[in-house]
Design a protein around this motif. Structure first.
Motif, PDB file in Angstrom:
ATOM      1  N   ILE A 290       0.410  11.447  11.060  1.00 13.40           N
ATOM      2  CA  ILE A 290       0.899  11.496   9.975  1.00 13.40           C
ATOM      3  C   ILE A 290       2.261  10.393   9.916  1.00 13.40           C
ATOM      4  O   ILE A 290       3.108  10.985  10.855  1.00 13.40           O
ATOM      5  CB  ILE A 290       1.376  12.868   9.278  1.00 13.40           C
ATOM      6  N   TRP A 291       2.631   9.959   9.064  1.00 18.82           N
ATOM      7  CA  TRP A 291       3.937   9.109   8.949  1.00 18.82           C
ATOM      8  C   TRP A 291       4.757   9.682   7.775  1.00 18.82           C
ATOM      9  O   TRP A 291       4.365   9.911   6.680  1.00 18.82           O
ATOM     10  CB  TRP A 291       3.964   7.680   8.699  1.00 18.82           C
ATOM     11  N   ASP A 292       5.903  10.629   8.058  1.00 22.45           N
ATOM     12  CA  ASP A 292       6.599  11.025   7.035  1.00 22.45           C
ATOM     13  C   ASP A 292       7.866  10.000   6.840  1.00 22.45           C
ATOM     14  O   ASP A 292       8.437   9.606   7.747  1.00 22.45           O
ATOM     15  CB  ASP A 292       7.282  12.422   7.932  1.00 22.45           C
TER      16      ASP A 292
ATOM     17  N   THR B  39       0.460   0.202   8.622  1.00 22.04           N
ATOM     18  CA  THR B  39      -0.766  -0.464   9.042  1.00 22.04           C
ATOM     19  C   THR B  39      -1.342  -0.937  10.466  1.00 22.04           C
ATOM     20  O   THR B  39      -2.192  -0.611  10.645  1.00 22.04           O
ATOM     21  CB  THR B  39      -0.968  -1.626   7.812  1.00 22.04           C
ATOM     22  N   ARG B  40      -0.042  -1.639  10.876  1.00 27.26           N
ATOM     23  CA  ARG B  40      -0.294  -2.188  12.238  1.00 27.26           C
ATOM     24  C   ARG B  40      -0.473  -0.925  13.260  1.00 27.26           C
ATOM     25  O   ARG B  40      -1.193  -1.020  14.224  1.00 27.26           O
ATOM     26  CB  ARG B  40       0.993  -2.880  12.782  1.00 27.26           C
ATOM     27  N   ALA B  41       0.092   0.268  13.137  1.00 19.90           N
ATOM     28  CA  ALA B  41      -0.162   1.289  13.971  1.00 19.90           C
ATOM     29  C   ALA B  41      -1.498   2.202  13.694  1.00 19.90           C
ATOM     30  O   ALA B  41      -1.761   2.900  14.468  1.00 19.90           O
ATOM     31  CB  ALA B  41       0.879   2.207  13.761  1.00 19.90           C
ATOM     32  N   GLY B  42      -2.046   1.390  12.300  1.00 15.93           N
ATOM     33  CA  GLY B  42      -3.257   2.092  12.343  1.00 15.93           C
ATOM     34  C   GLY B  42      -3.410   3.696  11.593  1.00 15.93           C
ATOM     35  O   GLY B  42      -4.290   4.467  11.706  1.00 15.93           O
TER      36      GLY B  42
ATOM     37  N   PRO C 100      -3.232   2.515   3.880  1.00 15.12           N
ATOM     38  CA  PRO C 100      -4.133   1.612   3.524  1.00 15.12           C
ATOM     39  C   PRO C 100      -4.029   1.249   1.926  1.00 15.12           C
ATOM     40  O   PRO C 100      -4.619   0.146   1.510  1.00 15.12           O
ATOM     41  CB  PRO C 100      -5.347   1.935   4.032  1.00 15.12           C
ATOM     42  N   ASP C 101      -3.830   2.051   1.228  1.00 13.98           N
ATOM     43  CA  ASP C 101      -3.806   1.632  -0.207  1.00 13.98           C
ATOM     44  C   ASP C 101      -2.293   1.196  -0.661  1.00 13.98           C
ATOM     45  O   ASP C 101      -2.399   0.556  -1.983  1.00 13.98           O
ATOM     46  CB  ASP C 101      -3.813   2.975  -1.209  1.00 13.98           C
TER      47      ASP C 101
END
Length: 280
Positions: free
Chosen positions: A136-138, A170-173, A221-222
């Motif tokens: 998760i990215w906060d 996005t680059r980090a998936g 991704p959205d």
């Protein structure tokens, strides 16, 4: 413990100038560089402390979050933090920053803090959005210094920060993002097309000096496709747009046009990607 929250103005200037005068970095996209540069800096890089100093400078007068409060609130997450620091090439000083905290479950601040405010457990929150066991990215903080707010610079600085989050995530998936936003920031992000869902169906609450805060979930991704659709809708080329257009009279269509341009710029990275680099 980092001393970044109390970094002196002289130390900030020296750190920023050293980076700007150092070897050139490869931007995300070739192009003509602009006035502002966004640097993606991990914890431990000198610019990470510049990011912390910017946070304190912005949040102390706005919410009363001084260096002691920031240390208490974010200390447990420092080693999981990275900073997107916007530098002004003309002045050699910072213009704004975003902190991203990466982890799983309550390793990120929003997930750790939310249960005490929304009446849902960590497990209920994770299950509600399919985040159990997922990175998760906060989107933990966004801070733009007062002199860079407003029509002339503010849109560029904030657009760089939002674009950097979308591209780097996005680059980090990474699929999942969470954030605590006050009512104004929530309104602005909705208007440029970000679909933000109440965390586990929660309601607004008071948090860190803000009387109206929302705990929210989004899918990284959205971001780009949603902002692309929003730009088209605001320009009248698509379906119904999200959010509410501010202003009255002639100000309303102007605000709509500005929102469309910002959404399109962040979605495409036009004039932004050539000004985003990774620190080394």
């Amino acid at each position: 413990m980092s001393v970044g929250y109390r970094l002196s103005a002289a130390d900030i200037a020296v750190t920023c100038r050293a980076f700007l005068d150092g070897p050139p970095r490869q931007p995300l996209r070739p192009g003509r560089p602009g006035r502002f540069l966004t640097v993606i800096a991990a914890d431990g890089h000198p610019l990470a402390d510049v990011g912390r100093a910017v946070e304190r400078t912005v949040f102390e007068p706005a919410f009363g979050n001084n260096a002691d409060v920031m240390t208490s609130e974010y200390g447990p997450y420092e080693d999981r933090s990275r900073f997107f620091v916007v530098l002004d090439r003309q002045t050699g000083l910072p213009a704004g920053t975003t902190r991203v905290i990466a982890g799983t479950g309550d390793e990120v601040k929003t997930i750790a803090d939310a249960p005490g405010h929304i009446g849902r457990s960590v497990e209920e929150i994770l299950d509600a959005h399919g985040m159990r066991g997922q990175t998760i990215w906060d989107f933990a903080t966004v801070a733009v210094l007062p002199q860079y707010r407003g029509r002339r610079y503010g849109l560029t600085v904030s657009s760089l920060l939002y674009r950097t989050f979308a591209v780097a995530g996005t680059r980090a998936g990474v699929e999942h993002a969470v954030v605590m936003l006050d009512v104004r920031a929530h309104r602005n992000m909705t208007l440029i097309g970000n679909r933000l869902y109440p965390l586990a169906g929660s309601a607004p609450f008071a948090y860190l000096g803000s009387a109206d805060t929302r705990a929210l979930y989004a899918r990284i991704p959205d971001f780009v496709p949603d902002m692309t659709r929003q730009a088209a809708a605001l320009l009248g080329f698509g379906g119904r747009h999200a959010g509410r257009i501010p202003g009255q009279g002639w100000r309303k269509p102007l605000a709509r046009l500005v929102a469309a341009r910002v959404a399109h710029r962040i979605a495409t990275g036009r004039t932004l990607d050539e000004n985003i680099v990774y620190a080394t």
